[in-house]
Design an enzyme around this catalytic site. Structure first.
Site, PDB file in Angstrom:
ATOM      1  N   VAL A  77       0.470   5.573   0.129  1.00 55.29           N
ATOM      2  CA  VAL A  77      -0.459   6.649   0.446  1.00 55.29           C
ATOM      3  C   VAL A  77      -0.847   7.411  -0.817  1.00 55.29           C
ATOM      4  CG1 VAL A  77      -0.770   8.794   1.735  1.00 55.29           C
ATOM      5  CG2 VAL A  77       0.432   6.873   2.787  1.00 55.29           C
ATOM      6  N   GLN A  90      -6.205  -1.278   4.059  1.00 61.45           N
ATOM      7  CA  GLN A  90      -5.597  -0.711   5.252  1.00 61.45           C
ATOM      8  C   GLN A  90      -6.577   0.247   5.908  1.00 61.45           C
ATOM      9  OE1 GLN A  90      -1.731   1.071   4.953  1.00 61.45           O
ATOM     10  NE2 GLN A  90      -0.762  -0.921   5.238  1.00 61.45           N
ATOM     11  N   CYS A 130       4.232   2.744   9.813  1.00 63.44           N
ATOM     12  CA  CYS A 130       4.348   3.685   8.705  1.00 63.44           C
ATOM     13  C   CYS A 130       4.863   5.039   9.197  1.00 63.44           C
ATOM     14  CB  CYS A 130       2.991   3.875   8.023  1.00 63.44           C
ATOM     15  SG  CYS A 130       3.029   5.025   6.628  1.00 63.44           S
ATOM     16  N   GLY A 171      11.076  -4.504   1.200  1.00 60.84           N
ATOM     17  CA  GLY A 171      12.272  -3.663   1.161  1.00 60.84           C
ATOM     18  C   GLY A 171      13.352  -4.204   0.246  1.00 60.84           C
ATOM     19  N   PRO A 183       0.832  -1.214   0.000  1.00 63.06           N
ATOM     20  CA  PRO A 183       0.000   0.000   0.000  1.00 63.06           C
ATOM     21  C   PRO A 183       0.856   1.249   0.000  1.00 63.06           C
ATOM     22  CG  PRO A 183       0.098  -0.957   2.189  1.00 63.06           C
ATOM     23  CD  PRO A 183       0.783  -1.932   1.275  1.00 63.06           C
ATOM     24  N   HIS A 207       8.762  -4.910   7.194  1.00 64.23           N
ATOM     25  CA  HIS A 207       9.594  -3.982   6.415  1.00 64.23           C
ATOM     26  C   HIS A 207      10.966  -3.965   7.072  1.00 64.23           C
ATOM     27  CE1 HIS A 207       9.715  -0.055   3.924  1.00 64.23           C
ATOM     28  NE2 HIS A 207      10.948  -0.461   4.171  1.00 64.23           N
TER      29      HIS A 207
END
Length: 412
Positions: free
Chosen positions: A25, A79, A102, A202, A23, A168
């Site tokens: 933003v 999310q 996040c 990542g 996801p 992550h």
């Protein structure tokens, strides 16, 4: 019907997804998800929903999730940051994801950062009990490897045991110019310590990175995030026409990334792209870019010609050295200041030291006779009906025909 657990959920609902688009933003809208699926993505996430707006605004729900059901866009994970929003979203997706690490402001405002373990454990347990779809979690690694493992195990116990965990490999401070490399070692340690599927996130820029990530993290599951610079811009615009609603603000943000290398050369197109506000105008800029690139040769320093979408690696920040020889980094704003004044020194060791105000901590006033800033000195002068002889403007005005008492106020 009972919710599927762990690997059964991954196998049956998520179809054993290995290539997953994370996801992003305001950049994981339907058109982008469909484009990503065309190029091999097996699972997509919606953007992080603004929970409060999603609960109160029917138009926001319709534009971001309640649009016409698209079977091509499944499996899909949404999310949603709070339970009320998750309850409204659960019938339109296959799972609800909680993004606990996040660094974006939308997440920080919602409090979904990974510092308060007890609060997060209670929240996840409640969501697991109330929702009809599974709960998934995404975390960023902590500095300490063992603490990262304990954190993941806590989430598994709390309710993530029915689904999966995304790790992550960067800390929450690794962003922007300080992004750096993700630690696959942390991801591998978490995967060995839990009994649920783990997605790795990542360091993915090319397809070859996928297999390398699988080998180093020890499992056939990975989480794709580095696809913003790779899909074809023209194809994205075509998909957007067939998959409304598509807003110009989303398209412009994508095009800035897709055309990153070209816009470094044709900077006037960057200015044009920043100004346009409609989809038709964006299409015109795309046409101009295409015409210019047809006759050009590739620029040096890139694996492919600049007009072909390819990864962009953030350059390191500018550096300066302290008097002790320690090297530090400069923000973009400070780099601009240094370009205007090459002799400017940003070393904190060279900055002048100011005496602090005893009351508020701001710098002491230069002309104030006590250890206070100008504002606190003024309040003190009025409260004690006294003058500050060093700063005449702080003298209280006379009232009732009586002049103020001429006193040197003390520092007490």
């Amino acid at each position: 019907m009972a919710k599927l657990q762990g690997f059964e959920f991954w196998k049956q609902t998520l179809k054993e997804a290995r290539y997953v688009v994370a996801p992003m933003v305001d950049q994981s809208e339907l058109a982008w998800r469909l484009l990503s699926r065309r190029h091999g993505a097996q699972l997509c996430y919606t953007p992080m929903l603004h929970a409060q707006v999603f609960v109160r605004d029917a138009n926001y729900r319709r534009e971001n999730l309640y649009n016409e059901v698209c079977q091509e866009d499944r499996p899909l994970i949404t999310q949603a940051g709070v339970l009320k929003a998750a309850l409204l979203a659960q019938d339109y997706c296959d799972a609800i994801d909680l993004n606990l690490g996040c660094p974006q402001m939308i997440a920080k405002r919602g409090g979904l950062l990974q510092d308060e373990w007890e609060l997060l454990e209670n929240m996840i347990r409640l969501a697991h009990q109330k929702l009809s779809v599974p709960i998934t979690c995404k975390i960023r690694r902590l500095q300490d490897l063992e603490k990262t493992v304990r954190y993941a195990q806590m989430l598994e116990r709390a309710g993530c045991q029915g689904t999966l965990l995304t790790v992550h490999g960067r800390t929450k401070d690794q962003k922007g110019a300080l992004t750096g490399l993700a630690s696959w070692e942390h991801i591998r340690a978490v995967r060995k310590a839990v009994n649920i599927p783990v997605f790795a996130n990542g360091n993915i820029q090319h397809l070859s990175d996928v297999e390398r990530c699988i080998q180093e993290t020890g499992g056939p599951r990975r989480h794709e995030q580095g696809n913003l610079h790779n899909p074809v811009a023209e194809e994205y615009l075509d998909v957007g026409e067939a998959a409304p609603p598509l807003h110009a603000v989303y398209v412009r943000a994508h095009l800035f990334k897709l055309w990153h290398h070209t816009l470094q050369i044709h900077q006037d197109l960057r200015d044009d792209l920043a100004k346009v506000k409609t989809l038709d105008a964006l299409a015109d800029v795309s046409k101009q870019r295409g015409l210019r690139c047809q006759q050009e040769e590739g620029e040096g320093g890139l694996p492919l010609p600049h007009w072909i979408c390819q990864p962009y690696v953030r350059p390191p920040r500018g550096c300066w050295r302290t008097r002790t020889g320690r090297e530090d980094t400069l923000s973009k704003n400070k780099q601009k200041k240094m370009s205007r004044n090459p002799n400017k020194n940003f070393c904190p060791e060279h900055k002048p030291k100011y005496i602090k105000c005893e009351q508020c901590g701001n710098p002491k006033g230069n002309r104030v006779c006590v250890s206070l800033c100008r504002g606190c000195c003024k309040k003190k002068a009025f409260k004690e009906v006294a003058d500050c002889p060093s700063e005449p403007s702080l003298t209280p005005s006379t009232a009732g025909g009586q002049s103020s008492v001429k006193l040197h106020h003390s520092t007490s």
